[in-house]
Scaffold this active site. Structure first.
Site, PDB file in Angstrom:
ATOM      1  N   GLY A 217       0.717  -1.321  -0.015  1.00  0.00           N
ATOM      2  CA  GLY A 217      -0.012  -0.053  -0.053  1.00  0.00           C
ATOM      3  C   GLY A 217       0.903   1.316   0.091  1.00  0.00           C
TER       4      GLY A 217
ATOM      5  N   GLU B 247      -4.214  -3.744  -5.099  1.00  0.00           N
ATOM      6  CA  GLU B 247      -5.149  -3.739  -4.070  1.00  0.00           C
ATOM      7  C   GLU B 247      -5.103  -2.549  -2.998  1.00  0.00           C
ATOM      8  OE1 GLU B 247      -4.646  -7.931  -3.649  1.00  0.00           O
ATOM      9  OE2 GLU B 247      -3.535  -7.460  -1.569  1.00  0.00           O
TER      10      GLU B 247
ATOM     11  N   GLY C  69      -5.893   0.406  -0.669  1.00  0.00           N
ATOM     12  CA  GLY C  69      -7.228   0.740   0.521  1.00  0.00           C
ATOM     13  C   GLY C  69      -6.693   2.159   0.958  1.00  0.00           C
TER      14      GLY C  69
ATOM     15  N   CYS D  79     -10.440   4.770  29.390  1.00  0.00           N
ATOM     16  CA  CYS D  79      -9.520   4.580  30.704  1.00  0.00           C
ATOM     17  C   CYS D  79      -8.074   3.688  30.430  1.00  0.00           C
ATOM     18  CB  CYS D  79     -10.286   3.884  31.569  1.00  0.00           C
ATOM     19  SG  CYS D  79     -11.565   4.854  32.423  1.00  0.00           S
TER      20      CYS D  79
END
Ligand code: LLP
Length: 442
Positions: A264, A298, A300, A369
């Site tokens: 990517g 591919e 993203g 928390c």
């Protein structure tokens, strides 16, 4: 002498103004405050509350088109499969489907979502290291375009399942090229020690074996080296190794028609230099152009990351000298990237008055928390009174999809901006649904 500044040195942070200037779809209007494609974020927050994800359809479309034209300009025969994991809203899947993209899915859930959003089965590729029998059966019954197989074990499982239902699965073997993509350790996928892909040394023999297996039609190779990649050299190494393998397989008389070039492209979260699709296309061209293979990729994050913001409100400002904590109503359960990968996201005030007020350092934290529920430290921001809104930038990828209901916090709403109008594409999760499928034991 001053120490050289590290990439995470707050002194080198771009200012909110610099961040907005580098993102032409964002603009600060002197009256309406921060706009996404002309739509005031304050209006969205007034209507649907916060925290809320806001996505620009125009940015996604423009990014898809510029990626596709970079590939076409390089003369590459390329099919883009949008990586559903980055943002799996059906609105997003339908947008890319309408642009001609397919979908890269990693679970039965993503496969079904892509189908429900209208992506044709023939344009779906199924990746992933642990596809279950049930998921492989689904892929076979939907007759999807390609299954990227990651191990010899998966290959035999798929062969028996396909043979049992009288089908031949189109398979690419995902090769682990043993290349370090130089990205965060947790999102590097192509080193020998990573769990992904078939060891390079075993690949040729397994491909030959696959060609002889019932229910399997080997069509090519796939590789994936990681995510948020900011240099081109790792692509060059990985693609060269895969291209070499194509030649070896063909010398053995095996058919190789397609190569899936994964890894990517990174985006400039901090306005840092990032490679362009044109640079990536040049690497693909250098490795594959002479080989007469159909290419696939591919992406993203590159397509959707910059298109989204997480809109949040200030709950209170906690003065704890020397610290100033800006406590937001969004937390790590919404956007986990800073806690999980030490990721840096721009944070900008929404109101026009806040934008021009004097800035001073603050820690921006959520209400969860855990001390890790910190979006930023030493970030230059205005005073920001309670109820002031901020936008956390570049949250379109790996944002809502990685959210949880930790601390019994319902999933945030998602909003779509298109053509200067906005609409809700996912309602805020009603609080009762947090326990609706629980049962008290007898
Ligand atoms: N294909 C495969 C096989 C992948 O493993 C990935 C990402 C992609 C495609 C899409 O990569 P992209 O174009 O988005 O870089 N949650 C992390 C990112 C995890 C990426 C894992 N695989 C983050 O927030 O940075």
């Amino acid at each position: 002498m001053a120490a050289p500044s590290s990439p995470n040195d707050p002194a080198t942070d771009p200012s909110p103004g610099d961040l907005i200037a580098a993102r032409p779809w964002l603009r600060h209007d002197p009256m309406a405050g921060l706009l996404v494609d002309g739509v005031p974020l304050a209006g969205i927050a007034d209507a649907v509350g916060t925290p809320t994800w806001v996505y620009s359809a125009a940015v996604m479309r423009a990014r898809y088109r510029s990626l596709a034209s970079a590939m076409a300009d390089a003369g590459l025969d390329m099919q883009v499969h949008y990586a559903v994991k980055a943002n799996d809203c059906r609105a997003v899947l339908a947008l890319f489907g309408a642009e001609g993209a397919g979908a890269d899915v990693v679970s039965g859930g993503e496969l079904l979502k892509a189908r429900r959003a209208g992506v044709p089965a023939s344009r779906i590729v199924f990746s992933g290291v642990g596809k279950s029998e049930r998921e492989l059966r689904l892929a076979l019954s939907e007759d999807i375009g390609q299954i990227n197989v990651e191990s010899a074990e998966e290959l035999s499982m798929l062969s028996s399942l396909a043979d049992a239902v009288g089908r031949r699965a189109r398979v690419a073997l995902r090769i682990n090229p043993d290349v370090d993509a130089g990205t965060n350790d947790k999102i590097t996928t192509g080193r020998a020690e990573d769990k992904f892909g078939i060891a390079y040394a075993d690949a040729a023999a397994l491909y030959a074996h696959a060609a002889a297996m019932p229910g399997i039609e080997p069509v090519g190779l796939a590789t994936h080296i990681g995510s948020q990649i900011l240099a081109l050299a790792p692509y060059r190494h990985a693609f060269a190794r895969v291209a070499e393998l194509v030649v070896v397989l063909r010398e053995q008389g095996l058919r190789v028609t397609t190569v899936d070039c994964g890894g990517g492209l990174g985006i400039p979260y901090r306005n840092e230099p990032a490679p362009s699709p044109t640079g990536l296309a040049a690497c693909m061209k250098a490795a594959f152009l002479g080989l007469d293979v159909r290419l696939a990729m591919e992406p993203g994050r590159w397509l959707v990351g910059p298109a989204g913001v997480l809109l949040a409100s200030v709950v209170l400002i906690k003065q704890s000298p020397p610290e100033r904590f800006i406590v937001l109503d969004a937390g790590m359960n919404e956007l986990v990237r800073p806690a999980m990968y030490d990721a840096w996201h721009g944070i900008v005030p929404v109101s026009a008055t806040d934008a021009i007020a004097a800035h001073s350092p603050a820690s921006v934290v959520g209400p969860v928390c855990e001390s890790g529920d910190t979006f930023a430290r030493s970030r230059m921001l205005p005073p920001l009174a309670p109820k002031a809104r901020v936008a956390i930038l570049d949250a379109g990828a790996y944002g809502a999809v990685m959210s949880s209901t930790y601390n019994a916090r319902p999933l945030a709403a998602e909003v779509w901006v298109d053509n200067e109008r906005w609409s809700v594409i996912r309602d805020r999760q009603p609080i009762e649904t947090l326990w609706e499928r629980e049962r008290l034991p007898e």
